[in-house]
Design a protein around this motif. Structure first.
Motif, PDB file in Angstrom:
ATOM      1  N   GLY A 255       0.820  -1.202   0.000  1.00 14.20           N
ATOM      2  CA  GLY A 255       0.000   0.000   0.000  1.00 14.20           C
ATOM      3  C   GLY A 255       0.858   1.257   0.000  1.00 14.20           C
ATOM      4  N   ILE A 256       2.059   1.146  -0.572  1.00  6.13           N
ATOM      5  CA  ILE A 256       2.988   2.288  -0.623  1.00  6.13           C
ATOM      6  C   ILE A 256       2.762   3.043  -1.928  1.00  6.13           C
ATOM      7  CG2 ILE A 256       5.442   2.945  -0.736  1.00  6.13           C
ATOM      8  CD1 ILE A 256       5.067   1.585   1.886  1.00  6.13           C
ATOM      9  N   LEU A 257       2.620   4.359  -1.834  1.00  8.05           N
ATOM     10  CA  LEU A 257       2.551   5.212  -3.026  1.00  8.05           C
ATOM     11  C   LEU A 257       3.638   6.281  -3.006  1.00  8.05           C
ATOM     12  CD1 LEU A 257      -1.319   5.824  -3.366  1.00  8.05           C
ATOM     13  CD2 LEU A 257       0.089   4.236  -4.687  1.00  8.05           C
ATOM     14  N   HIS A 258       4.024   6.732  -1.800  1.00  8.86           N
ATOM     15  CA  HIS A 258       4.936   7.878  -1.685  1.00  8.86           C
ATOM     16  C   HIS A 258       6.383   7.399  -1.563  1.00  8.86           C
ATOM     17  CE1 HIS A 258       6.523  11.717  -0.477  1.00  8.86           C
ATOM     18  NE2 HIS A 258       5.314  12.260  -0.535  1.00  8.86           N
ATOM     19  N   PRO A 259       7.301   7.976  -2.351  1.00 12.53           N
ATOM     20  CA  PRO A 259       8.706   7.541  -2.256  1.00 12.53           C
ATOM     21  C   PRO A 259       9.273   7.655  -0.852  1.00 12.53           C
ATOM     22  CG  PRO A 259       8.411   9.061  -4.094  1.00 12.53           C
ATOM     23  CD  PRO A 259       7.099   9.010  -3.374  1.00 12.53           C
ATOM     24  N   GLN A 260       8.815   8.653  -0.102  1.00 11.58           N
ATOM     25  CA  GLN A 260       9.331   8.825   1.260  1.00 11.58           C
ATOM     26  C   GLN A 260       8.960   7.620   2.139  1.00 11.58           C
ATOM     27  OE1 GLN A 260      11.325  11.433   1.660  1.00 11.58           O
ATOM     28  NE2 GLN A 260      11.896  10.498   3.619  1.00 11.58           N
ATOM     29  N   ASP A 261       7.757   7.092   1.932  1.00  7.26           N
ATOM     30  CA  ASP A 261       7.349   5.898   2.692  1.00  7.26           C
ATOM     31  C   ASP A 261       8.169   4.680   2.271  1.00  7.26           C
ATOM     32  OD1 ASP A 261       5.483   7.117   4.336  1.00  7.26           O
ATOM     33  OD2 ASP A 261       3.862   6.892   2.874  1.00  7.26           O
ATOM     34  N   ALA A 262       8.528   4.638   0.989  1.00  3.99           N
ATOM     35  CA  ALA A 262       9.397   3.539   0.530  1.00  3.99           C
ATOM     36  C   ALA A 262      10.736   3.624   1.260  1.00  3.99           C
ATOM     37  CB  ALA A 262       9.594   3.637  -0.980  1.00  3.99           C
ATOM     38  N   LEU A 263      11.244   4.834   1.429  1.00  2.04           N
ATOM     39  CA  LEU A 263      12.530   4.999   2.112  1.00  2.04           C
ATOM     40  C   LEU A 263      12.426   4.649   3.593  1.00  2.04           C
ATOM     41  CD1 LEU A 263      13.761   8.240   0.308  1.00  2.04           C
ATOM     42  CD2 LEU A 263      14.611   5.896   0.004  1.00  2.04           C
ATOM     43  N   GLU A 264      11.304   5.008   4.203  1.00  3.34           N
ATOM     44  CA  GLU A 264      11.071   4.624   5.618  1.00  3.34           C
ATOM     45  C   GLU A 264      11.101   3.095   5.759  1.00  3.34           C
ATOM     46  OE1 GLU A 264      10.163   6.405   8.439  1.00  3.34           O
ATOM     47  OE2 GLU A 264       9.632   8.390   7.670  1.00  3.34           O
ATOM     48  N   LEU A 293       4.917   3.855  -9.124  1.00  3.49           N
ATOM     49  CA  LEU A 293       6.040   2.912  -9.243  1.00  3.49           C
ATOM     50  C   LEU A 293       7.286   3.629  -9.762  1.00  3.49           C
ATOM     51  CD1 LEU A 293       7.065  -0.058  -9.193  1.00  3.49           C
ATOM     52  CD2 LEU A 293       6.222  -0.282 -11.539  1.00  3.49           C
ATOM     53  N   GLU A 294       7.115   4.460 -10.766  1.00  3.94           N
ATOM     54  CA  GLU A 294       8.264   5.197 -11.330  1.00  3.94           C
ATOM     55  C   GLU A 294       8.994   5.970 -10.244  1.00  3.94           C
ATOM     56  OE1 GLU A 294       6.595   7.713 -14.522  1.00  3.94           O
ATOM     57  OE2 GLU A 294       8.454   7.171 -15.595  1.00  3.94           O
ATOM     58  N   ALA A 295       8.226   6.690  -9.422  1.00  2.00           N
ATOM     59  CA  ALA A 295       8.837   7.547  -8.401  1.00  2.00           C
ATOM     60  C   ALA A 295       9.475   6.707  -7.292  1.00  2.00           C
ATOM     61  CB  ALA A 295       7.780   8.486  -7.817  1.00  2.00           C
ATOM     62  N   VAL A 296       8.808   5.626  -6.919  1.00  2.00           N
ATOM     63  CA  VAL A 296       9.337   4.768  -5.849  1.00  2.00           C
ATOM     64  C   VAL A 296      10.626   4.095  -6.320  1.00  2.00           C
ATOM     65  CG1 VAL A 296       8.893   2.603  -4.599  1.00  2.00           C
ATOM     66  CG2 VAL A 296       7.166   4.416  -4.616  1.00  2.00           C
ATOM     67  N   ILE A 297      10.634   3.645  -7.564  1.00  2.00           N
ATOM     68  CA  ILE A 297      11.836   2.989  -8.097  1.00  2.00           C
ATOM     69  C   ILE A 297      12.998   3.979  -8.114  1.00  2.00           C
ATOM     70  CG2 ILE A 297      12.839   2.099 -10.249  1.00  2.00           C
ATOM     71  CD1 ILE A 297      11.202   0.002  -8.871  1.00  2.00           C
ATOM     72  N   ALA A 298      12.708   5.192  -8.533  1.00  2.00           N
ATOM     73  CA  ALA A 298      13.785   6.194  -8.589  1.00  2.00           C
ATOM     74  C   ALA A 298      14.381   6.399  -7.198  1.00  2.00           C
ATOM     75  CB  ALA A 298      13.235   7.505  -9.147  1.00  2.00           C
ATOM     76  N   ALA A 299      13.531   6.325  -6.169  1.00  2.00           N
ATOM     77  CA  ALA A 299      14.024   6.602  -4.810  1.00  2.00           C
ATOM     78  C   ALA A 299      14.651   5.379  -4.148  1.00  2.00           C
ATOM     79  CB  ALA A 299      12.866   7.121  -3.947  1.00  2.00           C
ATOM     80  N   ALA A 300      14.140   4.189  -4.447  1.00  2.00           N
ATOM     81  CA  ALA A 300      14.459   3.063  -3.549  1.00  2.00           C
ATOM     82  C   ALA A 300      14.844   1.751  -4.213  1.00  2.00           C
ATOM     83  CB  ALA A 300      13.258   2.820  -2.620  1.00  2.00           C
ATOM     84  N   ARG A 301      14.901   1.697  -5.534  1.00  2.00           N
ATOM     85  CA  ARG A 301      15.076   0.372  -6.166  1.00  2.00           C
ATOM     86  C   ARG A 301      16.327  -0.372  -5.706  1.00  2.00           C
ATOM     87  NH1 ARG A 301      16.897  -2.665 -10.974  1.00  2.00           N
ATOM     88  NH2 ARG A 301      15.220  -4.124 -11.415  1.00  2.00           N
ATOM     89  N   ALA A 323       9.506  -3.429 -16.583  1.00  2.00           N
ATOM     90  CA  ALA A 323      10.410  -2.487 -17.273  1.00  2.00           C
ATOM     91  C   ALA A 323      10.607  -1.223 -16.442  1.00  2.00           C
ATOM     92  CB  ALA A 323       9.855  -2.138 -18.650  1.00  2.00           C
ATOM     93  N   LEU A 324       9.595  -0.845 -15.677  1.00  2.00           N
ATOM     94  CA  LEU A 324       9.758   0.335 -14.812  1.00  2.00           C
ATOM     95  C   LEU A 324      10.581   0.001 -13.569  1.00  2.00           C
ATOM     96  CD1 LEU A 324       6.256   2.082 -14.980  1.00  2.00           C
ATOM     97  CD2 LEU A 324       8.414   2.873 -15.940  1.00  2.00           C
ATOM     98  N   GLY A 325      10.807  -1.291 -13.302  1.00  2.00           N
ATOM     99  CA  GLY A 325      11.707  -1.647 -12.199  1.00  2.00           C
ATOM    100  C   GLY A 325      11.094  -2.519 -11.123  1.00  2.00           C
ATOM    101  N   ALA A 326       9.804  -2.885 -11.282  1.00  2.00           N
ATOM    102  CA  ALA A 326       9.217  -3.801 -10.283  1.00  2.00           C
ATOM    103  C   ALA A 326       9.874  -5.174 -10.429  1.00  2.00           C
ATOM    104  CB  ALA A 326       7.706  -3.921 -10.504  1.00  2.00           C
ATOM    105  N   GLN A 327      10.007  -5.886  -9.292  1.00  2.00           N
ATOM    106  CA  GLN A 327      10.580  -7.244  -9.361  1.00  2.00           C
ATOM    107  C   GLN A 327       9.518  -8.302  -9.563  1.00  2.00           C
ATOM    108  OE1 GLN A 327      13.071  -8.680  -6.259  1.00  2.00           O
ATOM    109  NE2 GLN A 327      14.487  -6.981  -6.463  1.00  2.00           N
ATOM    110  N   PHE A 328       8.294  -7.977  -9.147  1.00  2.00           N
ATOM    111  CA  PHE A 328       7.235  -8.977  -9.151  1.00  2.00           C
ATOM    112  C   PHE A 328       5.918  -8.213  -9.189  1.00  2.00           C
ATOM    113  CE2 PHE A 328       5.151 -12.918  -7.934  1.00  2.00           C
ATOM    114  CZ  PHE A 328       6.067 -13.886  -8.333  1.00  2.00           C
ATOM    115  N   VAL A 329       4.891  -8.808  -9.775  1.00  2.00           N
ATOM    116  CA  VAL A 329       3.593  -8.134  -9.772  1.00  2.00           C
ATOM    117  C   VAL A 329       2.515  -9.063  -9.206  1.00  2.00           C
ATOM    118  CG1 VAL A 329       4.262  -6.867 -11.862  1.00  2.00           C
ATOM    119  CG2 VAL A 329       2.748  -8.831 -12.055  1.00  2.00           C
ATOM    120  N   PHE A 330       1.466  -8.446  -8.737  1.00  2.00           N
ATOM    121  CA  PHE A 330       0.311  -9.188  -8.234  1.00  2.00           C
ATOM    122  C   PHE A 330      -0.948  -8.663  -8.923  1.00  2.00           C
ATOM    123  CE2 PHE A 330       3.515  -9.600  -5.019  1.00  2.00           C
ATOM    124  CZ  PHE A 330       3.362 -10.901  -4.556  1.00  2.00           C
TER     125      PHE A 330
END
Ligand SMILES: Cc1cc2nc3c(=O)[nH]c(=O)nc-3n(C[C@H](O)[C@H](O)[C@H](O)COP(=O)(O)O)c2cc1C
Length: 391
Positions: A255-264, A293-301, A323-330
């Motif tokens: 349920g992550i949308l914000h790159p800052q939460d990905a970093l947390e 996904l684009e923004a989260v990948i840029a911050a945390a991939r 291609a945008l950088g996800a490792q797996f999808v659901f």
């Protein structure tokens, strides 16, 4: 099933088959449905630039994740109350995913006990809705450990119940109460009554929230003593940090949308995050999950595994997320359509449709290895088509 070529064929068949209230629950989002629709139309905002003359004769779609080898980078998203779509729906989806060597995630809101589901799908993951109550979380973790579950997803985008007007209009709410309009809805869908409702009542009685608590929970017609969502609105990073110490298996935040939460999540040592807006079923007017996904990948991939869900109905959609950088999808709805229409055969067929599309699309894109996709520069942003949302 011979005339079913795409997930969208299953979607339309499910729509015809299910009572209106169940259909609304399955396909709906919240309020103006913008988050749900944006997830779907976001795939129109990207375009492939395919490569040519590469040997694509031996494509490899198998994906290693958390020590397991899956046949595709695609899993069953947790979906609560799936038992409304088909008799023993949780069981038949668990079986289909296990037999296809794909991950199955048990929803906290599912109605078949996890102890039974892990027999059909050893290695199943579990998705939790946790209150901010460490003693209760601890007891649920013990239940998971006793079942041999090692991959724990905590869904973090449900602090409160969302405003699902579309199901309220159909008198469908939890706790569930029978009304004349619901009864009529059921009577007008005799195949569903005979194939889903009656066998469920006969074999299992009124469905219970079997996996929300440390023990089998209340019936869907009752108010649980601890409140259905009690304490979820106080859940915080502090408790997640405690849970990281408590849970020895893999821990994933969904349920992550914000790159800052990905970093947390990285900072707390989570194993993965799922970029998700709950299929557009929580906050309305969110960013699409593909854009997030684009923004989260840029911050945390490079620091954490990133998974993706939202709107996937095609092999091309899977390729875009990778291609945008996800490792797996659901995906959630796509497989539920299959289950509603034809039970386990329907789920198997939807998996097969996505597998075949992926195979063809990989070859046409000029890629034989999914892991390399992110670095290949084969996906660009494109001007959106003015075609509305695909079916
Ligand atoms: C009928 C239904 C029930 C769901 N129940 C849950 C749930 O119990 N827990 C959860 O974390 N997400 C739940 N979700 C959200 C899915 O896990 C997933 O995020 C979403 O379905 C992805 O979008 P898609 O349906 O377009 O593939 C549910 C989705 C649907 C359609």
């Amino acid at each position: 099933m011979s005339r079913m070529y795409s997930v969208s064929d299953y979607e339309q068949a499910a729509r015809r088959l299910l009572p209106r209230c169940v259909w609304e629950y399955l396909q709906g989002g919240t309020e103006d449905m913008l988050s749900r629709d944006r997830n779907r139309s976001a795939f129109h905002d990207f375009a492939f630039t395919s490569r040519i003359l590469r040997d694509v004769s031996a494509p490899s779609m198998a994906t290693e994740l958390f020590g397991a080898r899956y046949s595709l980078p695609v899993g069953m998203a947790p979906t609560g109350l799936a038992g409304m779509m088909r008799h023993d729906c949780d069981v038949l989806i668990a079986k289909a995913f296990h037999e296809n060597a794909l991950p199955y995630v048990i929803s906290a809101s599912s109605v078949v006990p996890m102890e039974e589901l892990v027999k059909h799908a050893p290695g199943a993951w579990y998705q939790a809705y946790f209150p901010d109550d460490r003693e209760r979380i601890d007891r649920i973790c013990t239940r998971l450990e006793n079942c041999g579950i090692t991959n724990l997803i905590v869904t973090v985008d449900v602090p409160v119940a969302a405003n699902r007007e579309n199901i309220k209009r159909r008198d469908f709410d939890i706790p569930f109460r029978m009304t004349p309009s619901l009864a009529l809805d059921g009577l007008l869908h005799p195949r569903w009554m005979a194939g889903t409702l009656l066998p469920t009542l006969r074999t299992r009685g009124i469905p219970r929230f079997a996996n929300l608590y440390e023990e089998i929970g209340t019936r869907i017609t009752e108010d649980p003593p601890q409140g259905f969502r009690g304490g979820r609105d106080r859940l915080s990073w502090r408790t997640m940090s405690w849970l990281r110490d408590r849970w020895r298996g893999r821990l994933i935040l969904k349920g992550i949308l914000h790159p800052q939460d990905a970093l947390e999540a990285c900072a707390l040592g989570m194993d993965a995050i799922v970029v998700s807006n709950h299929g557009g079923r929580q906050l309305d007017y969110t960013i699409s999950t593909l854009a997030a996904l684009e923004a989260v990948i840029a911050a945390a991939r490079d620091r954490i595994a990133v998974f993706f869900d939202g709107g996937i109905t095609r092999g091309t959609h899977v390729l875009m997320a990778l291609a945008l950088g996800a490792q797996f999808v659901f995906a959630g709805r796509a497989f539920l359509y299959g289950a509603a229409v034809a039970g386990q055969r329907g789920v198997d067929h939807v998996i097969d449709i996505i597998r075949r599309e992926l195979l063809t699309d990989m070859a046409l894109l000029g890629t034989a290895h999914l892991e390399a996709l992110h670095c290949e520069g084969v996906l660009q942003r494109a001007a959106p088509l003015n075609r509305g949302v695909h079916a």
